[in-house]
Structure formats: structure tokens, C-alpha cells
Design a protein around this motif. Structure first.
Motif, short mmCIF file in Angstrom:
data_model
loop_
_atom_site.label_atom_id
_atom_site.label_comp_id
_atom_site.label_asym_id
_atom_site.label_seq_id
_atom_site.Cartn_x
_atom_site.Cartn_y
_atom_site.Cartn_z
N LEU A 1 -9.11 6.77 -1.89
CA LEU A 1 -7.47 7.28 -1.80
C LEU A 1 -7.01 6.53 -0.68
CD1 LEU A 1 -7.58 10.99 -2.71
CD2 LEU A 1 -6.92 9.36 -4.23
N LYS A 2 -6.20 5.27 -0.87
CA LYS A 2 -5.55 4.63 -0.04
C LYS A 2 -4.59 3.59 -0.79
CE LYS A 2 -8.06 1.08 1.89
NZ LYS A 2 -9.16 0.47 2.85
N ASP A 3 -3.51 3.50 0.18
CA ASP A 3 -2.19 3.06 -0.12
C ASP A 3 -2.28 1.51 0.42
OD1 ASP A 3 -0.12 2.57 -2.00
OD2 ASP A 3 0.49 4.68 -1.45
N ALA A 4 -1.36 0.54 -0.14
CA ALA A 4 -1.30 -0.71 0.50
C ALA A 4 0.30 -1.24 0.40
CB ALA A 4 -2.34 -1.54 0.13
N VAL A 5 0.66 -1.94 1.26
CA VAL A 5 1.80 -2.86 1.44
C VAL A 5 1.37 -4.10 1.64
CG1 VAL A 5 4.14 -3.10 2.16
CG2 VAL A 5 3.18 -0.66 1.66
N GLY A 6 1.90 -5.06 0.83
CA GLY A 6 1.69 -6.64 1.25
C GLY A 6 0.98 -7.22 0.22
N ILE A 7 0.85 -8.57 0.26
CA ILE A 7 0.01 -9.09 -0.84
C ILE A 7 -1.08 -10.18 -0.07
CG2 ILE A 7 0.05 -10.77 -2.67
CD1 ILE A 7 2.72 -9.84 -3.47
N SER A 8 -0.72 -10.45 1.05
CA SER A 8 -1.35 -11.38 1.93
C SER A 8 -2.78 -10.70 2.19
CB SER A 8 -0.78 -11.75 3.30
OG SER A 8 -1.81 -12.44 4.06
#
Length: 296
Positions: free
Chosen positions: A210-217
Motif C-alpha cells: 500500500l503506497k501512493d505515488a505522484v509523478g511519471i518520471s
């Protein structure tokens, strides 16, 4: 919902004795612990590892996974084989302790400045050859020990998103090499359709993060792993699709909101575990409400 919630005992928990970690996470309401090799340390032998596992289970929790990630790409063959041997030792001890799965990843690690860079230092094909060789050794160890290796695609590595990770899983083609599904790394690779990803993995999923993310790089420093619910992971799809495919295993919070941990929580791992549980419960409730609405 059938998925059971656990916590990866990293962060400052690495500095705590196992008994204190167990009491902390049980008190918050977690159902399992994903131990790392700080606590489940193969160099300390079977009795030590069994003590950690038994203490966890005596408290009514389960050891859902041993986090044994090693960078499997190296220009130093002795170093590379040493990492493989370390993971194999963890797999063998997990089998002795009746732990169901051990975690692995590919490489090279983009956050490590000493790791070889593709293609400057090593070709992509040569890196894949090293990773596949390691996983074949893990497969043999897992088969002998009755332990599944739960492989994770990690940003910046040769196996990083759904498609590259699937190449690894399909190439090994063994029931003892499964998937630790962490949606955050897929987000960084542009894999936003969480439901489709989960359905494609299906029975290959043996554990989740369970971990979120922001970004595509895939360049460190140009994305973050924020608090659960703040990023681009579709958590309603995550929980409801896991239910749809019949997954009844564990999903472990992997807390990597490091700036928040340091600046707001004062580095306290228990505070991180507590706030994460609040987020998980809210996200599960929203998913359940959405699922109920679909079936009216």
C-alpha cells in the motif's frame, strides 16, 4: 473486504526490538507484519529468525512477507553473487519458519550512485541476464523450501512497470515466483488502470504493498510517494478488484512519505503506522461504498 492489512517494519522500527514493534502494530490494529532482514537476519541463524516469527504469531499477527530486496545488477560478480546468496539464505530460513513468501526486486537501483547505469556502464541485455540468473537461483531455493518469491517491479530498474515486470515473471514461469503488487511504481511508469493491472496479474499476486505515488518520471527527486489517498492510485479499484479476483492475502503499508515523517511526525514510525491505518480504513470504506452502489 478480504484483504488483510499489515505494515512493513522499516523506518525507525528498524531500531526497535521486535517485541516492541509487535506490540506497537498490534495496538494500532494491524493483522500482520512485513519484517525486513534487520529483524529477520539470516546471519543470526535459524533460532533468532524463528523467535521473531513465533513472537509475531503469539501476539495474533502473521508474518506476511520477509522484505529481502537486493540489487541484482552489479559489475562486481562476487558482490552480485553475495547478494543472491543472502536472498537464498532468507528464502531457506523462511521455509524453516513456515513463512509463505520472501520479497525480491531486479536492479540496478537508481537511488544508489554506486550502482551501474544503463547503458553507460552495462547494457540493458546484460543487466537482464544478471537478473534472470538471480531469479532462477531464487526459484530453485523457493521450490526446495516451499516458499514463494514475491517479486516487485521498482521504478528505474529493468523490471519497473507492469509490462517489464511481466516479462520477468513470464520468463521464469514458475509457481514459486509470484508478484508483490505495488501500484505506486506502476503509476510512475504510466500504468494508471489499476483494475486492469490486477486482473492481468490475477493469481500471480501473492502479496501487495500500500503506497501512493505522484509523478511519471523515473528520475529520483521528480516524484514523491505521498500519504495514501493523495496520489494517483485508484484505491477503490485496488480494493474492489482484489476482492473480485478472490485475493485474501496481505497488503502491507510501505510508508515512504519521508519528508512528512521527518517534518510532521518527528521521525516516529508508530505515528506513521497509526496515520496510515486511518487512511487505509477510510479508503476501504470508500471502496466498499462504491462497490455497494454498483450492486444496487
Amino acid at each position: 473486504m478480504s484483504v488483510r492489512i499489515s505494515f512493513q517494519a522499516s523506518l525507525g522500527y528498524n531500531e526497535w526490538p521486535a517485541a516492541k514493534v509487535i506490540a506497537s502494530l498490534k495496538g494500532i490494529g494491524y493483522e500482520g507484519i512485513e519484517w525486513g532482514t534487520t529483524h529477520f537476519d539470516p546471519t543470526k541463524g535459524l533460532a533468532h529468525c524463528r523467535e521473531v516469527v513465533d513472537a509475531t504469531r503469539d501476539a495474533g499477527l502473521e508474518v506476511c512477507r520477509i522484505f529481502a530486496h537486493e540489487d541484482l545488477v552489479s559489475l562486481d560478480e562476487a558482490e552480485r553473487q553475495g547478494r543472491i546468496d543472502h536472498t537464498v539464505a532468507v528464502i531457506e530460513l523462511a521455509g524453516e519458519c513456515d513463512v509463505s513468501n520472501v520479497g525480491a526486486m531486479s536492479g540496478p537501483a537508481p537511488w544508489n550512485p554506486a550502482a551501474p547505469k544503463i547503458p553507460r556502464d552495462i547494457s540493458e541485455g546484460a543487466a537482464w541476464d544478471q537478473v534472470l540468473d538471480a531469479y532462477r537461483q531464487f526459484e530453485v531455493a523457493g521450490r526446495k523450501s516451499g516458499v514463494k518469491v514475491s517479486s516487485e517491479g521498482v521504478f528505474g530498474m529493468v523490471a519497473n512497470d507492469f509490462f517489464s515486470h511481466k516479462f520477468l515473471i513470464d520468463t521464469i514461469g514458475s509457481e514459486f515466483i509470484g508478484v508483490n503488487y505495488d501500484p505506486s511504481h506502476g503509476i510512475l511508469g504510466g500504468n494508471f488502470d489499476i483494475a486492469w493491472n490486477i486482473r492481468q496479474w490475477g493469481e500471480h499476486i501473492v502479496h501487495c504493498h500500500l503506497k501512493d505515488a505522484v509523478g511519471i518520471s523515473q528520475v529520483p527527486g521528480e516524484f514523491i510517494f505521498p500519504l495514501l489517498g493523495e496520489g494517483r492510485v485508484d484505491w477503490t479499484a485496488f480494493f474492489n478488484t482484489l476482492d473480485e479476483i478472490g485475493f485474501d492475502g496481505y497488503a502491507a503499508v510501505e510508508f515512504e512519505s519521508f519528508a512528512y515523517l521527518a517534518k510532521v511526525l518527528g521521525g516516529d514510525p508508530e505515528a506513521a503506522a497509526r496515520i496510515s491505518m486511518e487512511q487505509v480504513r477510510a479508503l476501504q470504506s470508500a471502496a466498499a461504498d462504491a462497490g455497494a452502489g454498483l450492486h444496487k
